[in-house]
Design a protein around this motif. Structure first.
Motif, PDB file in Angstrom:
ATOM      1  N   GLY A 115       3.421   9.537   8.087  1.00  0.00           N
ATOM      2  CA  GLY A 115       4.653   9.317   8.823  1.00  0.00           C
ATOM      3  C   GLY A 115       5.436   8.083   8.486  1.00  0.00           C
ATOM      4  N   SER A 116       4.641   7.102   7.526  1.00  0.00           N
ATOM      5  CA  SER A 116       5.226   5.785   7.206  1.00  0.00           C
ATOM      6  C   SER A 116       4.607   5.540   5.740  1.00  0.00           C
ATOM      7  CB  SER A 116       4.721   4.591   8.113  1.00  0.00           C
ATOM      8  OG  SER A 116       3.146   4.412   7.957  1.00  0.00           O
ATOM      9  N   THR A 117       5.221   4.314   5.287  1.00  0.00           N
ATOM     10  CA  THR A 117       4.870   3.894   3.813  1.00  0.00           C
ATOM     11  C   THR A 117       4.318   2.441   4.268  1.00  0.00           C
ATOM     12  OG1 THR A 117       6.394   5.228   2.767  1.00  0.00           O
ATOM     13  CG2 THR A 117       5.690   3.453   1.665  1.00  0.00           C
ATOM     14  N   ARG A 118       3.098   2.146   3.729  1.00  0.00           N
ATOM     15  CA  ARG A 118       2.583   0.741   3.704  1.00  0.00           C
ATOM     16  C   ARG A 118       2.760   0.138   2.369  1.00  0.00           C
ATOM     17  NH1 ARG A 118      -2.256  -1.675   7.083  1.00  0.00           N
ATOM     18  NH2 ARG A 118      -1.631  -0.015   8.391  1.00  0.00           N
ATOM     19  N   PHE A 119       3.213  -1.137   2.569  1.00  0.00           N
ATOM     20  CA  PHE A 119       3.498  -1.872   1.355  1.00  0.00           C
ATOM     21  C   PHE A 119       2.564  -3.077   1.591  1.00  0.00           C
ATOM     22  CE2 PHE A 119       7.520   0.169   1.577  1.00  0.00           C
ATOM     23  CZ  PHE A 119       7.870   0.721   0.257  1.00  0.00           C
ATOM     24  N   SER A 120       1.905  -3.551   0.441  1.00  0.00           N
ATOM     25  CA  SER A 120       1.219  -5.026   0.401  1.00  0.00           C
ATOM     26  C   SER A 120       1.859  -5.648  -0.350  1.00  0.00           C
ATOM     27  CB  SER A 120      -0.236  -4.544   0.083  1.00  0.00           C
ATOM     28  OG  SER A 120      -0.906  -3.675   1.047  1.00  0.00           O
ATOM     29  N   PHE A 121       1.827  -7.056   0.030  1.00  0.00           N
ATOM     30  CA  PHE A 121       2.405  -8.275  -0.818  1.00  0.00           C
ATOM     31  C   PHE A 121       1.882  -9.233  -1.084  1.00  0.00           C
ATOM     32  CE2 PHE A 121       5.885  -5.835   1.077  1.00  0.00           C
ATOM     33  CZ  PHE A 121       6.786  -5.481   0.054  1.00  0.00           C
ATOM     34  N   GLU A 122       1.653  -9.973  -2.141  1.00  0.00           N
ATOM     35  CA  GLU A 122       1.191 -11.477  -2.298  1.00  0.00           C
ATOM     36  C   GLU A 122       1.946 -12.537  -2.653  1.00  0.00           C
ATOM     37  OE1 GLU A 122      -1.993 -10.824  -5.233  1.00  0.00           O
ATOM     38  OE2 GLU A 122      -3.177  -9.899  -4.284  1.00  0.00           O
ATOM     39  N   TYR A 123       1.870 -13.505  -2.019  1.00  0.00           N
ATOM     40  CA  TYR A 123       2.634 -14.625  -2.308  1.00  0.00           C
ATOM     41  C   TYR A 123       1.836 -15.982  -2.680  1.00  0.00           C
ATOM     42  CZ  TYR A 123       2.002 -15.991   2.619  1.00  0.00           C
ATOM     43  OH  TYR A 123       1.396 -16.242   3.765  1.00  0.00           O
TER      44      TYR A 123
END
Length: 194
Positions: A115-123
């Protein structure tokens, strides 16, 4: 001021370099409702409308803006999240967004969930910016809730409606996004540094 609730996805139809500046021409259904000097957020970046012609308007990004955002890598045909400045007589459906990008982040993982999309980000954490779990963050102008917080990264879960009605559905691993950290969190972090 903005809310992080994207009104529509615009299209980059022309780009012009002038010295260190980049002029962006954006096609939008609300272009004819805009006024010269009005602020519009473009993937979260507050830019001033400087010209309007039919369904297209022009904004200019200066060197400082280009250094802190991914606007300089846009190409003709790219999709851009658009939001006009918030009205003071309406609900604040997202969170308080200034349209002042703090830095960029890189998408390192995309995971489909039930039911969702998980995005992971690095900065780059040397900037001193921080995220807190269940806090607010703006990614390409979209108000989101942090579901995973780390010193140099964060995760967000995006519902299907938001995915379909923003340019987040175009992200891939390696995509660079504009990030504005929560303004209240930034003030608290600055006070604690003192």
């Amino acid at each position: 001021m903005f809310t992080g609730i994207v009104e529509e996805i615009g299209e980059v139809v022309r780009l012009e370099r002038e010295n260190a500046n980049l002029h962006l021409y954006i096609r939008s259904s609300f272009a004819n409702e805009l006024k010269i000097d009005q602020s519009v957020a473009h993937n979260g970046v507050c830019l001033t409308v400087v010209a309007i012609e039919g369904d297209t308007y022009k904004v200019t990004a200066i060197a400082e803006t280009l250094a802190k955002t991914h606007l300089g890598s846009l190409k003709v045909g790219d999709a851009v999240n658009l939001e006009r400045g918030m009205l003071l007589n309406t609900r604040l459906d997202g969170h308080i967004v200034q349209g002042h990008i703090d830095q960029t982040a890189t998408c390192v993982r995309i995971q489909e969930e039930a039911g969702s999309t998980r995005f992971s980000f690095e900065y780059d954490a040397s900037s001193g910016n921080v995220v807190i779990e269940k806090g607010s963050i703006t990614v390409n102008g979209v108000s989101l809730t942090v579901v995973d917080a780390a010193m140099d990264g964060f995760g967000v879960a995006v519902i299907p409606y938001t995915l379909a009605h923003t340019n987040l559905h175009l992200l891939k691993v390696g995509s660079v996004v504009n990030v504005e950290f929560d303004v209240i969190g930034k003030y608290v972090a600055r006070l604690l540094q003192r």
